[in-house]
Design a protein around this motif. Structure first.
Motif, short mmCIF file in Angstrom:
data_model
loop_
_atom_site.label_atom_id
_atom_site.label_comp_id
_atom_site.label_asym_id
_atom_site.label_seq_id
_atom_site.Cartn_x
_atom_site.Cartn_y
_atom_site.Cartn_z
N ARG A 64 0.52 -1.49 -0.71
CA ARG A 64 0.37 0.23 0.34
C ARG A 64 0.70 1.68 0.47
O ARG A 64 0.43 2.39 -0.46
CB ARG A 64 -0.92 0.09 1.39
CG ARG A 64 -2.23 -0.99 0.98
CD ARG A 64 -3.37 -0.84 2.07
NE ARG A 64 -3.40 -2.05 2.04
CZ ARG A 64 -3.68 -2.88 2.86
NH1 ARG A 64 -2.88 -3.66 2.93
NH2 ARG A 64 -5.48 -3.68 2.25
N SER A 65 1.97 1.67 0.14
CA SER A 65 2.65 2.23 1.18
C SER A 65 3.72 2.87 -0.53
O SER A 65 3.69 3.74 -0.97
CB SER A 65 3.73 2.43 2.24
OG SER A 65 4.69 0.81 1.59
N THR A 66 3.73 1.86 -1.55
CA THR A 66 4.09 1.74 -2.80
C THR A 66 3.63 1.68 -3.90
O THR A 66 3.93 1.80 -4.91
CB THR A 66 5.38 0.75 -2.88
OG1 THR A 66 4.83 -0.84 -2.47
CG2 THR A 66 6.44 0.77 -1.55
N ALA A 67 2.56 1.82 -3.25
CA ALA A 67 1.20 1.26 -4.75
C ALA A 67 0.72 2.32 -5.89
O ALA A 67 1.44 2.28 -6.79
CB ALA A 67 -0.06 0.85 -4.31
N ALA A 68 0.90 3.97 -5.86
CA ALA A 68 1.83 5.18 -6.11
C ALA A 68 2.21 5.39 -6.95
O ALA A 68 2.80 5.27 -8.29
CB ALA A 68 0.75 6.19 -4.89
N ASP A 69 3.35 4.83 -6.30
CA ASP A 69 4.93 5.06 -6.74
C ASP A 69 5.05 4.07 -7.90
O ASP A 69 5.14 4.36 -9.64
CB ASP A 69 6.60 4.94 -6.44
CG ASP A 69 6.12 5.88 -5.68
OD1 ASP A 69 5.75 7.46 -5.10
OD2 ASP A 69 6.64 5.59 -4.57
N TRP A 70 4.62 2.61 -7.85
CA TRP A 70 4.67 1.64 -8.97
C TRP A 70 3.98 2.01 -10.17
O TRP A 70 4.12 1.91 -10.86
CB TRP A 70 4.19 0.52 -7.55
CG TRP A 70 3.83 -1.02 -8.36
CD1 TRP A 70 2.66 -1.03 -9.19
CD2 TRP A 70 5.21 -1.98 -8.18
NE1 TRP A 70 3.57 -3.06 -9.81
CE2 TRP A 70 4.73 -2.94 -9.01
CE3 TRP A 70 5.52 -2.12 -7.65
CZ2 TRP A 70 5.23 -4.29 -9.05
CZ3 TRP A 70 6.44 -3.50 -8.04
CH2 TRP A 70 6.49 -4.90 -8.28
N THR A 71 2.81 2.22 -9.45
CA THR A 71 1.91 2.52 -10.51
C THR A 71 2.30 3.80 -11.82
O THR A 71 2.15 3.62 -12.97
CB THR A 71 0.40 3.08 -10.09
OG1 THR A 71 -0.12 1.78 -9.89
CG2 THR A 71 -0.43 3.25 -11.33
N GLN A 72 2.68 4.90 -11.42
CA GLN A 72 2.99 6.05 -11.97
C GLN A 72 4.51 5.51 -12.81
O GLN A 72 4.77 6.08 -13.85
CB GLN A 72 3.44 6.92 -10.71
CG GLN A 72 1.81 7.81 -10.21
CD GLN A 72 2.28 8.67 -9.24
OE1 GLN A 72 4.04 8.80 -9.05
NE2 GLN A 72 1.81 8.79 -8.44
N LEU A 73 5.28 4.76 -11.83
CA LEU A 73 6.33 4.47 -12.77
C LEU A 73 6.18 3.84 -14.14
O LEU A 73 6.32 4.03 -14.71
CB LEU A 73 7.78 3.68 -11.68
CG LEU A 73 9.08 3.43 -12.32
CD1 LEU A 73 9.88 4.35 -13.05
CD2 LEU A 73 9.97 2.20 -11.79
N HIS A 74 5.74 2.84 -13.69
CA HIS A 74 5.15 1.62 -14.72
C HIS A 74 4.14 2.76 -15.86
O HIS A 74 4.26 1.87 -17.35
CB HIS A 74 4.00 0.63 -14.39
CG HIS A 74 4.76 -0.19 -14.01
ND1 HIS A 74 5.03 0.07 -12.45
CD2 HIS A 74 6.25 -1.41 -14.34
CE1 HIS A 74 6.08 -1.64 -12.03
NE2 HIS A 74 6.81 -1.78 -13.24
#
Length: 203
Positions: free
Chosen positions: A30-40
């Motif tokens: 949950r803590s990395t989900a936003a960064d994960w999505t935006q990077l991809h």
């Protein structure tokens, strides 16, 4: 110079992906989900450009029968990589990140991520094996004209392709894999651009 321009065009995508790998979250939570999505999302148009390192040496090359067939195979496999690896990026990257970011705090993440990871991994494997096929076919297309000069780049690219099967761009191996692609593309481009030096004949 033409050589430097071609090397720059051939290596820009893997170098960008290597840098992105340094910032790629090591896991999806949950803590990395936003960064994960935006990077991809940001990398969605970059992954397909990895094949530019193969298409540049193939562009406008003389095509005798066998080399012409290999060139067609290389283009088809390059398209296969671009299509299927984009599927991995969309499913295991964007979709998984979005799902984890928006799922309820009391919901276990395992059942949310696992099906998306499984589908994404399958798509990614198909894409990378297509890329390996494209590398081999490119070597077959270029060898009749350029001979052993294309072998160093081909060997490096096949090694990077094999590592790419399960490394993605995660640090450390994924980043080194992208740097391996950059080196291989540079060597391949150099081997197909530098002209053969005529041999001296003794009188």
């Amino acid at each position: 110079m033409l050589i430097l321009r071609n090397i720059a065009l051939a290596t820009v995508a893997p170098l960008v992906l290597a840098v992105a790998g340094l910032a790629h979250p090591h896991g999806l939570a949950r803590s990395t989900a936003a960064d994960w999505t935006q990077l991809h999302i940001a990398l969605l148009p970059v992954f397909p450009l990895l094949t530019a390192g193969l298409l540049i040496p193939l562009w406008h090359r003389p095509r005798p029968c066998l080399a012409g067939f290999a060139t067609v195979v290389a283009w088809v496999c390059s398209f296969g990589y671009a299509a299927f690896y984009t599927g991995l990026d969309a499913v295991a990257g964007i979709a998984a990140g979005t799902a984890v970011e928006n799922v309820g705090a009391t919901v276990s993440l395992g059942p949310v991520k696992r099906p998306l990871y499984a589908t994404g991994e399958l798509l990614g494997h198909v894409g990378v094996y297509a890329l390996i096929g494209a590398i081999a076919a490119t070597a077959g297309a270029l060898f009749p004209k350029h001979g052993v000069r294309i072998l160093p780049g081909t060997v490096v690219l096949l090694g990077a392709g094999w590592s790419f099967v399960d490394s993605h761009i995660f640090w450390p191996r994924g980043v080194w894999t992208m740097l391996g692609f950059a080196l291989g593309f540079a060597l391949l481009t150099l081997g197909t651009t530098v002209k053969r030096v005529p041999s001296m004949r003794m009188a």
